[in-house]
Design a protein around this motif. Sequence first.
Motif, PDB file in Angstrom:
ATOM      1  N   GLU A 177      -8.333  32.118 -31.370  1.00  0.00           N
ATOM      2  CA  GLU A 177      -7.703  30.744 -30.831  1.00  0.00           C
ATOM      3  C   GLU A 177      -8.035  30.903 -29.278  1.00  0.00           C
ATOM      4  OE1 GLU A 177      -7.076  28.100 -31.933  1.00  0.00           O
ATOM      5  OE2 GLU A 177      -7.600  28.826 -33.975  1.00  0.00           O
ATOM      6  N   ALA A 178      -7.724  32.093 -28.615  1.00  0.00           N
ATOM      7  CA  ALA A 178      -8.078  32.148 -27.157  1.00  0.00           C
ATOM      8  C   ALA A 178      -9.417  31.871 -26.810  1.00  0.00           C
ATOM      9  CB  ALA A 178      -7.602  33.701 -26.846  1.00  0.00           C
ATOM     10  N   ARG A 179     -10.610  32.236 -27.692  1.00  0.00           N
ATOM     11  CA  ARG A 179     -11.695  32.185 -27.420  1.00  0.00           C
ATOM     12  C   ARG A 179     -12.290  30.707 -27.478  1.00  0.00           C
ATOM     13  NH1 ARG A 179     -13.042  36.134 -30.498  1.00  0.00           N
ATOM     14  NH2 ARG A 179     -14.108  35.244 -32.283  1.00  0.00           N
ATOM     15  N   ARG A 180     -11.691  29.922 -28.647  1.00  0.00           N
ATOM     16  CA  ARG A 180     -11.849  28.658 -28.725  1.00  0.00           C
ATOM     17  C   ARG A 180     -11.407  27.835 -27.393  1.00  0.00           C
ATOM     18  NH1 ARG A 180     -10.259  25.410 -34.039  1.00  0.00           N
ATOM     19  NH2 ARG A 180      -8.122  26.078 -33.410  1.00  0.00           N
ATOM     20  N   ARG A 181     -10.155  27.944 -27.087  1.00  0.00           N
ATOM     21  CA  ARG A 181      -9.627  27.314 -25.876  1.00  0.00           C
ATOM     22  C   ARG A 181     -10.491  27.573 -24.727  1.00  0.00           C
ATOM     23  NH1 ARG A 181      -4.972  29.196 -27.989  1.00  0.00           N
ATOM     24  NH2 ARG A 181      -4.697  30.948 -26.820  1.00  0.00           N
ATOM     25  N   LYS A 182     -11.115  28.836 -24.261  1.00  0.00           N
ATOM     26  CA  LYS A 182     -11.954  29.100 -23.263  1.00  0.00           C
ATOM     27  C   LYS A 182     -13.043  28.355 -23.382  1.00  0.00           C
ATOM     28  CE  LYS A 182     -12.827  31.538 -19.364  1.00  0.00           C
ATOM     29  NZ  LYS A 182     -12.122  30.861 -18.186  1.00  0.00           N
ATOM     30  N   SER A 183     -13.915  28.614 -24.487  1.00  0.00           N
ATOM     31  CA  SER A 183     -15.096  27.934 -24.810  1.00  0.00           C
ATOM     32  C   SER A 183     -14.856  26.455 -24.877  1.00  0.00           C
ATOM     33  CB  SER A 183     -15.841  28.246 -25.982  1.00  0.00           C
ATOM     34  OG  SER A 183     -17.101  28.025 -26.442  1.00  0.00           O
ATOM     35  N   GLU A 184     -14.108  25.831 -25.102  1.00  0.00           N
ATOM     36  CA  GLU A 184     -13.966  24.263 -25.317  1.00  0.00           C
ATOM     37  C   GLU A 184     -13.607  23.853 -23.657  1.00  0.00           C
ATOM     38  OE1 GLU A 184     -11.952  23.544 -29.575  1.00  0.00           O
ATOM     39  OE2 GLU A 184     -10.488  23.468 -27.846  1.00  0.00           O
ATOM     40  N   GLU A 185     -13.012  24.903 -22.896  1.00  0.00           N
ATOM     41  CA  GLU A 185     -12.702  24.511 -21.478  1.00  0.00           C
ATOM     42  C   GLU A 185     -13.855  24.446 -20.674  1.00  0.00           C
ATOM     43  OE1 GLU A 185      -9.843  27.281 -19.718  1.00  0.00           O
ATOM     44  OE2 GLU A 185     -11.042  26.993 -17.797  1.00  0.00           O
ATOM     45  N   VAL A 186     -14.599  25.597 -20.778  1.00  0.00           N
ATOM     46  CA  VAL A 186     -16.050  25.947 -20.095  1.00  0.00           C
ATOM     47  C   VAL A 186     -17.113  24.983 -20.291  1.00  0.00           C
ATOM     48  CG1 VAL A 186     -15.378  28.037 -18.742  1.00  0.00           C
ATOM     49  CG2 VAL A 186     -16.694  27.929 -21.364  1.00  0.00           C
ATOM     50  N   MET A 187     -17.244  24.642 -21.712  1.00  0.00           N
ATOM     51  CA  MET A 187     -18.224  23.879 -22.167  1.00  0.00           C
ATOM     52  C   MET A 187     -18.085  22.413 -21.814  1.00  0.00           C
ATOM     53  SD  MET A 187     -20.517  25.827 -22.898  1.00  0.00           S
ATOM     54  CE  MET A 187     -21.769  24.800 -23.580  1.00  0.00           C
ATOM     55  N   ALA A 188     -16.600  21.941 -21.745  1.00  0.00           N
ATOM     56  CA  ALA A 188     -16.473  20.690 -21.429  1.00  0.00           C
ATOM     57  C   ALA A 188     -17.067  20.226 -20.212  1.00  0.00           C
ATOM     58  CB  ALA A 188     -14.861  20.353 -21.267  1.00  0.00           C
TER      59      ALA A 188
ATOM     60  N   THR B 297     -28.046  23.203 -24.272  1.00  0.00           N
ATOM     61  CA  THR B 297     -28.103  24.662 -25.026  1.00  0.00           C
ATOM     62  C   THR B 297     -27.322  25.689 -24.455  1.00  0.00           C
ATOM     63  OG1 THR B 297     -29.564  26.225 -25.607  1.00  0.00           O
ATOM     64  CG2 THR B 297     -30.034  25.381 -23.564  1.00  0.00           C
ATOM     65  N   GLY B 298     -26.294  26.184 -25.323  1.00  0.00           N
ATOM     66  CA  GLY B 298     -25.548  27.464 -24.720  1.00  0.00           C
ATOM     67  C   GLY B 298     -24.895  27.971 -26.076  1.00  0.00           C
ATOM     68  N   GLY B 299     -23.813  28.567 -25.800  1.00  0.00           N
ATOM     69  CA  GLY B 299     -23.065  29.098 -26.953  1.00  0.00           C
ATOM     70  C   GLY B 299     -23.599  30.776 -27.166  1.00  0.00           C
ATOM     71  N   SER B 300     -22.718  31.487 -27.795  1.00  0.00           N
ATOM     72  CA  SER B 300     -23.067  32.938 -27.952  1.00  0.00           C
ATOM     73  C   SER B 300     -22.764  33.366 -29.541  1.00  0.00           C
ATOM     74  CB  SER B 300     -22.129  33.517 -27.194  1.00  0.00           C
ATOM     75  OG  SER B 300     -20.714  33.418 -27.412  1.00  0.00           O
ATOM     76  N   THR B 301     -22.907  34.598 -29.773  1.00  0.00           N
ATOM     77  CA  THR B 301     -22.377  35.073 -30.992  1.00  0.00           C
ATOM     78  C   THR B 301     -20.900  34.833 -31.370  1.00  0.00           C
ATOM     79  OG1 THR B 301     -24.358  36.654 -31.440  1.00  0.00           O
ATOM     80  CG2 THR B 301     -22.443  37.152 -32.328  1.00  0.00           C
ATOM     81  N   GLY B 302     -20.119  35.009 -30.083  1.00  0.00           N
ATOM     82  CA  GLY B 302     -18.791  34.799 -29.966  1.00  0.00           C
ATOM     83  C   GLY B 302     -18.260  33.392 -30.296  1.00  0.00           C
TER      84      GLY B 302
END
Lengths: 407, 407
Positions: free
Chosen positions: B222-233, B253-258
């Motif tokens: 969940e913490a990872r999702r919040r962080k990724s949504e925040e920075v990818m926004a 293009t972006g994203g990671s295994t995590g």
Amino acid sequence: MYRRTFLAGALAAPGFLRAASERRYTWAEVEKMLSRGDVKGKLGRDDLPTPALLLDLDAFEHNVNKMAAHAKSHNRALRPHAKTHKCPEVAKALIRAGAVGACTAKLNEAEVFADHDIRGLLITTAVVGPYKIERAVRLAKKNRDTIFSVDNSQNVRDLNAAAAEAKLTLNLAIDLFITGRTGVLPGTPALNLAQLIESLPNVTLAGIQAYAGQASHVTGFEARRRKSEEVMAAAVDTRRVIERAGISCPLLTGGSTGTYNIDTQIEGITELQPGSFVFMDIDYRKIGGQNGEVYDDFKNALTVLTTVVSKPTDDLAIVDGGFKAFATDRSFGPEPKNGNGIVYAWGGDEHGRVNVAKASRGVNLGDRIEFLVPHCDPNVNLYDRMYCLRGEQVEAVWQIAARGMSQ
Amino acid sequence: MYRRTFLAGALAAPGFLRAASERRYTWAEVEKMLSRGDVKGKLGRDDLPTPALLLDLDAFEHNVNKMAAHAKSHNRALRPHAKTHKCPEVAKALIRAGAVGACTAKLNEAEVFADHDIRGLLITTAVVGPYKIERAVRLAKKNRDTIFSVDNSQNVRDLNAAAAEAKLTLNLAIDLFITGRTGVLPGTPALNLAQLIESLPNVTLAGIQAYAGQASHVTGFEARRRKSEEVMAAAVDTRRVIERAGISCPLLTGGSTGTYNIDTQIEGITELQPGSFVFMDIDYRKIGGQNGEVYDDFKNALTVLTTVVSKPTDDLAIVDGGFKAFATDRSFGPEPKNGNGIVYAWGGDEHGRVNVAKASRGVNLGDRIEFLVPHCDPNVNLYDRMYCLRGEQVEAVWQIAARGMSQ
């Protein structure tokens, strides 16, 4: 054309002017010179692709000559450890200065040095298992003076059996457990192994291998001396025990860059096997010297040259060297060779984050920044070649022929 | 067998006999098979020289197929990051499974993959300086679909000038500063760069490169999702800003295994560029998954096989893998693949100190121990080849052709 282009952009990025004006060749020409090693008088530091491993030849030659003179003046043999440099040209320079050969950590490292006509090889890790024993015999056939480390009776029997099959005799050094790593326990267990070697027809005792890893990095010269004297005493005693039993034990090899001037004061150590002194690194500078807090008996000859590939903010410059360009086994990272008020922080596998807020001069995209390495051995192991510089000029390209040879 | 020898005491040389009887080939034969890759149906795990990098093909194929299916089912392109594997055979397997190409961190990595006929290359670090720009143009001449990352206006002008001279057009991706590393700031600064690219004749905007390194290793889904949504926004918004300005920006293009299963929920991200999923490592397992504390969406396919080369005491076994056999950039070391109650501790450049006091079975000289790696990318970068296993059999030997290519 580049010069024109870059002059046009000079106002926007002065950092580029220099690169453009210094560019004397096309990359195709540089690539050819580098692959042929045909560089002397042609290429300069700024022609090199980064991240690049650099060797300062003046500092390197100082280090080689100083250690060779030290060993000679104390009547000790010098067999520097090649696991540090993995480079036949470095081994040859050391032998020209008086070294009797080279130590290698692993068998296939030794195979590479033998292929480059280096004699006097001592392999400091036991060769275990039938394939490696077969390779050891093949190596001994080629270089009869090769010495193999042993710490186990079954392994000694296996080596003897393989040597008998090949109709030759293998030179063995008993690896002593004084560092908490490999080796047989000093005293009686070592004597038993010596007596076994003595009893077998196709192996002969060359002496004792005693690397005191625990002593080499003790901070503070006096503490380091006490530690080295303590652990090496067991090796010296064991050598005496073996000789008292009527078994010749000519060799006692050990020591490190951290203890080279300590171990030459210890009676019974016949040979030094330091490695890092040829290059030096941040790690060794921290252990303290005889005359101060910085260990500077040897000069920093090894650096990694990087390029600023991004300048996202005024205070942050991103260089093209990260976990794959620098050794990461220490708790500290690279340090700029010339200070300049900049601070390196890891930026992942491929990059470094350089804080330039307090930089003594402006840092721009395309600028080159040179760093001292945290720990030289694993750092060198990341590169296939080192570029040898005399001042700003590239004098030679040396292949790190045993890079990755950990088998 | 060694164990029985120890128990039985000094009998003949069963260790050697046993090994010999188990040995189907001479080392010379094995060496030839390995160098030719002629191994299928011939060599087994125990024939390999250690330390050896192993790839479990069943786990690898599971990982490749799972990620490819995930991207396809979410209508996103997949351009896996080759900085992880540096191996053309791995890139080809991913493309066969549906990947559109491969990302590389550095230019000379891309040159290697192009030489192995990999198309659809995206270089995620800017190519800076005249030599690298010349190489970029040479690469684009060969592979027109190559995409180069940019974050600086002068660098864009230099690329355009070089492309004009070569009479071709370079595809550029704007590298966004969302990870605290390389890139131009999102929003207006990125728009300005897009407008510059649009205004120049020999460069064209392919889209946006936005690797969110900060998000990939956040512990807890969940913490990872919040962080990724925040920075990818910021990346999604920037793409909108550029398109609203009338400039086509097809790629984000972006994203990671995590974050692979997080970023496919974010509207506007067109392509995933994960790397580690093909191999996995201890590092990624620690970040936690959607359904538990261990992230196990992908299987451990990568290990390092070592050999016990010394057994100084009952509780201590020394293996032949240290700082040069395992990545050291994390705070933790290798872990045994099959548990067995043993604990690895670093033993310097060349060795590991394995505590076997609680081992589930006896550990003896010559035994093989297989370890999961701390961090796959820099670990792979230490080896020239990986041995591909199907169960206990070696099915192929893959060259890590871009190893050390950090330039």
